[in-house]
Design a protein around this motif. Structure first.
Motif: not given
Length: 368
Positions: A82-83, A85-87, A89-90, A94, A244
């Motif tokens: 999850g960490g 993917l957080w780096l 996907i968001p 955007e 990313g």
């Protein structure tokens, strides 16, 4: 004059022919049952990779319960994923939103319209009769006949995606139950073979585990170095999502050469930077492709031979050949198993066919 002590008799020929037919039959059976066996194989691979962590949690952290240790390990792995993917996907979402805004602004400025939805509504009202005539014409019927099969293809692909999700869930169930009784399963599987052949299969499993360990460590190090190099290269050229995208490429390289698919988001991000800054798109894309080429050369010429080639004891040319052959035979799974399986086959060929570990005097005798 050199003569071989052992001659090939008819019985020996028949026995080896039977072995060849058995191997061919097993390959055909595995190919037939691949959709069923793949979730189990993936589950076993995941269990194999997570078992050291589960063992650490259970015994070093004194959790006690194997089930609770598996749950803690699984939650920890999900947190790490999850960490990552957080780096990735968001920032990617955007960038998509930003590109959508730029495209909308460009269309409105070039077409001199205030709002795209209002323009579509206005055009539909003005051409309502033409649209009705088209829907009632034979041309629409013919086009509809061409579209319907394509719609079924889309539905079929959607169903395949759903089946893949279900298979992934089944693989996770396999992983859980394998981890729960990992020690027993890794010891008890040998009992399916006759006692006289168990030493061979135990040795084969030990060799396979050793080669798989070497491959995972070697490929993991190669992927890590590749991710770092891409992060540095994209940062130097001031490319969007440099960190990313570099992390994503490093993760994808856990399967050799899968990272080339990252060229697709690279083109998209080049287009976005060109639209946002006014720079030439081809210059930006050429800079990104240059980073790809430079990093690939470093990986192929220096990193892979030094790390993976040494770990697997394979020449770089053999590395590429094995990836090509096993990839054609078994697709995506073939790319994963290519290097450890090639190393294992070569080791057993040298041990049982050419007998490289035996003195030459034991294989041939010199007579005059």
């Amino acid at each position: 004059m050199l003569t071989y002590n052992k001659t090939i008799t008819f019985d020996t020929f028949v026995r080896w022919l039977g072995y060849a037919l058995l191997v061919a039959g097993l390959f055909l059976l595995l190919n037939r049952l691949s959709n069923v066996l793949l979730p189990f194989a993936v589950g076993w691979l995941l269990a194999y990779m997570l078992y050291p962590v589960v063992k650490f949690v259970q015994y070093k952290m004194h959790v006690g319960s194997r089930v609770l240790s598996i749950i803690i390990t699984f939650v920890g792995v999900l947190a790490i994923i999850g960490g990552v993917l957080w780096l990735i996907i968001p920032p990617m979402v955007e960038q998509f939103q930003k590109l959508g805004g730029l495209v909308t602004t460009y269309i409105e400025q070039q077409a001199h319209i205030g709002s795209i939805p209002d323009a579509i509504r206005h055009w539909t009202d003005n051409h309502r009769d033409d649209l009705n005539n088209y829907f009632q014409s034979s041309e629409f019927s013919e086009n509809l006949k061409d579209i319907i099969p394509k719609m079924f293809m889309v539905l079929d692909r959607t169903a395949n995606v759903l089946f893949s999700i279900v298979a992934s869930l089944i693989a996770l169930l396999y992983m859980f139950f394998i981890l729960k009784d990992y020690e027993y399963l890794t010891e008890a599987w040998i009992k399916i073979f006759p006692k006289k052949s168990r030493p061979f299969w135990r040795e084969l499993a030990s060799d396979a585990e050793r080669e798989l360990n070497n491959y995972i460590r070697g490929q993991g190090m190669v992927a890590f170095i590749m991710g770092v190099l891409f992060c540095i290269g994209f940062t130097i050229i001031d490319f969007p999502m440099a960190i990313g995208l570099g992390i994503l490429i490093g993760i994808m390289d856990m399967v050799p050469y899968l990272h080339t698919l990252a060229l697709v988001p690279t083109v998209f991000l080049s287009l976005l930077k060109a639209a946002d800054t006014g720079q030439n798109f081809w210059v930006i894309l050429a800079s990104a492709v240059a980073v790809f080429c430079i990093v690939q050369v470093i990986i192929d010429m220096i990193v892979t031979p030094k790390i993976l080639g040494k770990a697997m004891r394979l020449n770089p040319a053999i590395l590429l050949l094995s990836l090509s052959v096993w990839g054609v035979l078994f697709g995506f799974v073939g790319l994963i198993i290519a290097l450890p399986l090639t190393t294992l086959l070569m080791a057993y060929y040298q041990r049982y066919v050419t007998r490289e570990d035996e003195p030459e005097e034991e294989v041939v005798s010199e007579t005059t």
